[in-house]
Design an enzyme around this catalytic site. Structure first.
Site, mmCIF file in Angstrom:
data_model
loop_
_atom_site.group_PDB
_atom_site.id
_atom_site.type_symbol
_atom_site.label_atom_id
_atom_site.label_comp_id
_atom_site.label_asym_id
_atom_site.label_seq_id
_atom_site.Cartn_x
_atom_site.Cartn_y
_atom_site.Cartn_z
ATOM 1 C CB THR A 126 -0.738 -0.015 1.370
ATOM 2 O OG1 THR A 126 -1.719 -1.379 1.487
ATOM 3 C CG2 THR A 126 -1.762 1.302 1.123
ATOM 4 C CD GLU A 127 3.953 2.776 -3.880
ATOM 5 O OE1 GLU A 127 2.883 3.975 -4.131
ATOM 6 O OE2 GLU A 127 4.691 2.003 -4.751
ATOM 7 N N PRO A 128 0.944 5.823 0.117
ATOM 8 C CG PRO A 128 1.780 7.722 0.580
ATOM 9 C CD PRO A 128 2.134 6.359 0.177
ATOM 10 C CB SER A 132 -8.475 0.100 -3.835
ATOM 11 O OG SER A 132 -9.246 -0.110 -2.478
ATOM 12 C CG PHE A 156 -2.228 2.625 5.669
ATOM 13 C CD1 PHE A 156 -2.370 4.188 6.329
ATOM 14 C CD2 PHE A 156 -3.214 3.053 5.036
ATOM 15 C CE1 PHE A 156 -2.560 4.888 6.483
ATOM 16 C CE2 PHE A 156 -3.976 4.342 5.171
ATOM 17 C CZ PHE A 156 -2.781 5.452 5.328
ATOM 18 C CD GLU A 363 -4.218 -10.100 5.609
ATOM 19 O OE1 GLU A 363 -4.593 -10.522 4.852
ATOM 20 O OE2 GLU A 363 -3.460 -9.048 6.287
ATOM 21 C CB SER A 366 -16.068 -4.899 1.839
ATOM 22 O OG SER A 366 -16.610 -5.724 3.385
ATOM 23 C CD GLU A 367 -16.794 -1.504 -0.174
ATOM 24 O OE1 GLU A 367 -15.699 -0.616 0.256
ATOM 25 O OE2 GLU A 367 -17.325 -1.136 0.617
HETATM 26 C C1 LIG Z 1 -4.938 -1.293 10.433
HETATM 27 C C2 LIG Z 1 -4.364 -2.075 8.491
HETATM 28 C C3 LIG Z 1 -2.863 -2.727 8.350
HETATM 29 C C4 LIG Z 1 -2.817 -2.232 7.344
HETATM 30 N N1 LIG Z 1 -1.580 -3.350 6.726
HETATM 31 C C5 LIG Z 1 -1.019 -2.990 5.911
HETATM 32 C C6 LIG Z 1 0.044 -3.760 5.535
HETATM 33 O O1 LIG Z 1 0.303 -4.625 6.446
HETATM 34 N N2 LIG Z 1 0.743 -3.992 3.963
HETATM 35 C C7 LIG Z 1 0.022 -3.072 3.369
HETATM 36 O O2 LIG Z 1 0.577 -3.184 2.180
HETATM 37 N N3 LIG Z 1 -0.953 -2.541 3.557
HETATM 38 C C8 LIG Z 1 -1.486 -2.970 4.612
HETATM 39 N N4 LIG Z 1 -2.648 -1.765 5.091
HETATM 40 C C9 LIG Z 1 -3.352 -0.664 3.865
HETATM 41 C C10 LIG Z 1 -4.447 -1.959 3.494
HETATM 42 O O3 LIG Z 1 -4.454 -2.975 2.495
HETATM 43 C C11 LIG Z 1 -5.135 -0.746 3.042
HETATM 44 O O4 LIG Z 1 -6.159 1.134 3.407
HETATM 45 C C12 LIG Z 1 -7.076 -1.159 1.838
HETATM 46 O O5 LIG Z 1 -6.412 -1.831 0.798
HETATM 47 C C13 LIG Z 1 -7.026 0.387 1.606
HETATM 48 O O6 LIG Z 1 -6.483 0.533 0.759
HETATM 49 P P1 LIG Z 1 -7.049 2.449 0.693
HETATM 50 O O7 LIG Z 1 -7.064 3.053 2.472
HETATM 51 O O8 LIG Z 1 -5.632 2.972 0.052
HETATM 52 O O9 LIG Z 1 -8.383 3.058 0.316
HETATM 53 P P2 LIG Z 1 -8.862 3.206 -0.888
HETATM 54 O O10 LIG Z 1 -8.182 2.348 -2.289
HETATM 55 O O11 LIG Z 1 -8.213 4.499 -1.470
HETATM 56 O O12 LIG Z 1 -10.262 3.280 -0.715
HETATM 57 C C14 LIG Z 1 -10.799 3.952 -0.055
HETATM 58 C C15 LIG Z 1 -12.909 3.414 -0.317
HETATM 59 O O13 LIG Z 1 -12.737 3.105 -2.081
HETATM 60 C C16 LIG Z 1 -13.133 1.972 -2.254
HETATM 61 N N5 LIG Z 1 -12.572 2.080 -4.061
HETATM 62 C C17 LIG Z 1 -11.637 1.770 -4.731
HETATM 63 N N6 LIG Z 1 -11.482 1.377 -5.652
HETATM 64 C C18 LIG Z 1 -13.201 0.740 -5.380
HETATM 65 C C19 LIG Z 1 -12.953 0.149 -7.144
HETATM 66 N N7 LIG Z 1 -12.687 -0.405 -8.197
HETATM 67 N N8 LIG Z 1 -14.720 -0.156 -6.539
HETATM 68 C C20 LIG Z 1 -15.571 0.114 -5.370
HETATM 69 N N9 LIG Z 1 -14.685 0.677 -4.862
HETATM 70 C C21 LIG Z 1 -13.299 0.946 -4.230
HETATM 71 C C22 LIG Z 1 -12.802 1.021 -1.060
HETATM 72 O O14 LIG Z 1 -13.455 -0.429 -1.116
HETATM 73 C C23 LIG Z 1 -12.485 2.306 -0.059
HETATM 74 O O15 LIG Z 1 -14.417 1.937 0.842
HETATM 75 C C24 LIG Z 1 -3.173 -1.766 5.599
HETATM 76 C C25 LIG Z 1 -4.262 -0.476 6.707
HETATM 77 C C26 LIG Z 1 -4.837 -0.513 7.948
HETATM 78 C C27 LIG Z 1 -5.570 0.370 7.853
#
Ligand SMILES: Cc1cc2nc3c(=O)[nH]c(=O)nc-3n(C[C@H](O)[C@H](O)[C@H](O)COP(=O)(O)OP(=O)(O)OC[C@H]3O[C@@H](n4cnc5c(N)ncnc54)[C@H](O)[C@@H]3O)c2cc1C
Length: 380
Positions: A126-128, A132, A156, A363, A366-367
Site C-alpha cells: 500500500t502507498e499513499p 485498492s 499503513f 487485505e 469489502s468492495e
Molecule cells: C490497520 C491496517 C493495517 C494494514 N496493514 C497493511 C500491511 O501490512 N501492508 C500493506 O501493504 N497494507 C496494509 N494496510 C493497507 C490496506 O490494505 C489498505 O488500507 C486497503 O487496501 C484500502 O486502501 P486505501 O486505504 O488506500 O483505500 P482506497 O483504495 O482509497 O479506498 C477507499 C474506498 O474506495 C473504495 N474503492 C476503491 N476502489 C474501488 C473500486 N474499484 N470499486 C469499488 N470501490 C472501490 C474502497 O473499497 C474504499 O471503500 C493496512 C491498513 C490498515 C488500516
C-alpha cells in the site's frame, strides 16, 4: 466436505485458545493503553511456536496446513486483532512470499530466525496514492549493476516499524514493459531505508501501522524475491493466501463475543428476569450464532480447497467478506445486548467493535472482495 477436527487439530486449537484466553486477554487493557505488546507475551508466543506456523519444518517452523493455520488464527481472534494482527502479519503476508517463491539461499538466511520470531516480518504494497488499486503503485526499483535502488513511500504497514524483514512490492518497468512489478526482501538496515509516520489507530492496538520511506534504498540483487517482472502475480498470491486467515480471526472473535453475550444475557436481570429470557435477546443471539457458523464453514471450505491445491479466489473472497461482515454484526449486537455497559470504555466488547472495523478494510476492502466475486461469476 467434512470439517470434523482430528484429535491433533483439536489439541492445536485448544493449546492456542488457552494461551490467548489466559495469557493474552488479561493483558489487553494494558496493550490497548500502551499500544504495545509486552515482550514476555511475544516470548511465550515464540515458545509455543506461533511465529513458525507457516514456516516449513526444514527451516525450524511447524509448516502447518492451510486449514490448521486457519484454526490457529481463529483462536488468536479470541482476543481481538491487536496481538492476533502481530502474529498474522508475520505468519501470513510477511512470510508467505519467501516460503513460496524464495530461493534456497534466501530461505536459509531468513526463515530459521523468522520461525522463532527473532526476526519479525511485514509486507508492504500500500502507498499513499495506491491502496485498492495496488497495480498503481509508484515505488520504483531501478537496477544498477548487482543492486536495485528503491524510491517511494509505503504506508499503513502492519508491524512495519518493528520488522526485521519486509517484503516490498515495487515497479521495475522499462519503456518496453510499462506494467512490471517485482518483489524485494528489504532489511531495515539497508542504506536509504527509514521509518516515517507511525499511525495511531482506533483499533488493533498493540500492532501499530507505519509509513516506510525508501530513498535510493540499496537492495542487493540476491534479495529480489522471485523473477523480475513477476511481482504482481506474487503479490496477489500472498494476499489471497492470507484472506482465509483474516476470516479465521473474524470467526474466533465472533465466537468469543457470543460467549461474552450469552453469559451476560443469563446474568443481567431486568423486569425481574434474566434478559436472556426475552425473545428479542434470544433472536439477537440466534442471528449472531447463525452468521458465525456460516462464516466458519465458508472459511474452513476456503482453507480446505487451498490445502487440496484447488484454491478458488472467489471462495476465498467470499470467506473474507462474509466473515468480516458477520463480525461487524456480531460486535454491534454484543454491545446492544449489554446496553449502556457495552458502551463503557474497558469493556472488551468495545475493543472487538473497534478492531472489527478494520477487517472490512485491510487485505482488500469489502468492495474489492465483491469485485473479485462478481468478476468470477461473469467469467463463468
Ligand atoms: C490497520 C491496517 C493495517 C494494514 N496493514 C497493511 C500491511 O501490512 N501492508 C500493506 O501493504 N497494507 C496494509 N494496510 C493497507 C490496506 O490494505 C489498505 O488500507 C486497503 O487496501 C484500502 O486502501 P486505501 O486505504 O488506500 O483505500 P482506497 O483504495 O482509497 O479506498 C477507499 C474506498 O474506495 C473504495 N474503492 C476503491 N476502489 C474501488 C473500486 N474499484 N470499486 C469499488 N470501490 C472501490 C474502497 O473499497 C474504499 O471503500 C493496512 C491498513 C490498515 C488500516
Amino acid at each position: 466436505m467434512d470439517f470434523e477436527l482430528t484429535a491433533e487439530e483439536r489439541a492445536l486449537a485448544e493449546t492456542v485458545k488457552e494461551f490467548v484466553d489466559n495469557r493474552v486477554e488479561p493483558r489487553m487493557v494494558e496493550i490497548e493503553a500502551t499500544n504495545q505488546i509486552p515482550d514476555e507475551i511475544f516470548a511465550e508466543a515464540s515458545a509455543l511456536g506461533l511465529f513458525g506456523i507457516s514456516i516449513p519444518e526444514d527451516y525450524g517452523g511447524s509448516g502447518l496446513s492451510r486449514f490448521s493455520r486457519t484454526l490457529v488464527h481463529q483462536m488468536l481472534g479470541r482476543s481481538g486483532f491487536g496481538f492476533a494482527g502481530a502474529i498474522a502479519s508475520h505468519t501470513g503476508i510477511g512470510s508467505d512470499g519467501l516460503v513460496s517463491i524464495g530461493t534456497e539461499e534466501q530461505k536459509r538466511r531468513y526463515l530459521p530466525r523468522m520461525a522463532t520470531g527473532e526476526l519479525r516480518a511485514a509486507f508492504a504494497i500500500t502507498e499513499p496514492e495506491a491502496g485498492s488499486d495496488a497495480g498503481g503503485i509508484r515505488t520504483k526499483a531501478r537496477k544498477q549493476g548487482d543492486r536495485y535502488y528503491l524510491n517511494g513511500v509505503k504506508r499503513f504497514i502492519s508491524g512495519g516499524a518493528r520488522a526485521g524483514l519486509i517484503t516490498v512490492v515495487a515497479r521495475t518497468n522499462s519503456e518496453q514493459k510499462p506494467k512490471e512489478l517485482s518483489v524485494f526482501l528489504v532489511e531495515p538496515s539497508f542504506p536509504g531505508f527509514r521509518i516515517g509516520a507511525v499511525y495511531d489507530t482506533m483499533g488493533t492496538r498493540g500492532q501499530p501501522i507505519a509509513e516506510l520511506v525508501f530513498e535510493d534504498c540499496e537492495v542487493p540483487e540476491e534479495n529480489r524475491l522471485g523473477e523480475e517482472g513477476k511481482g504482481w502475480i506474487a503479490a496477489m498470491k500472498i494476499l489471497n493466501d492470507a484472506r482465509p486467515l483474516v476470516a479465521g480471526r473474524c470467526v474466533g472473535a465472533c465466537e468469543r463475543l457470543i460467549e461474552i453475550s450469552t453469559d451476560y444475557a443469563k446474568n443481567r436481570k431486568q423486569f425481574g428476569q434474566a434478559i436472556g429470557e426475552f425473545q428479542a435477546i434470544q433472536f439477537m443471539l440466534a442471528d449472531m450464532a447463525t452468521r458465525t457458523e456460516g462464516a466458519r464453514w465458508l472459511t474452513y471450505h476456503a482453507a480446505t480447497l487451498a490445502d487440496q491445491g484447488r484454491a478458488k479466489p472467489e471462495i476465498i473472497s467470499m470467506a473474507k467478506l462474509f466473515a468480516s461482515e458477520a463480525l461487524a454484526f456480531v460486535a454491534d449486537s454484543a454491545i446492544q445486548i449489554q446496553g449502556g455497559s457495552g458502551y463503557v470504555s474497558g469493556n472488551p466488547v468495545g475493543r472487538f467493535f473497534r478492531d472489527a472495523r478494520v477487517t472490512r478494510i485491510y487485505e482488500g476492502t469489502s468492495e474489492i472482495q465483491r469485485l473479485i466475486i462478481g468478476r468470477a461469476l461473469l467469467r463463468r
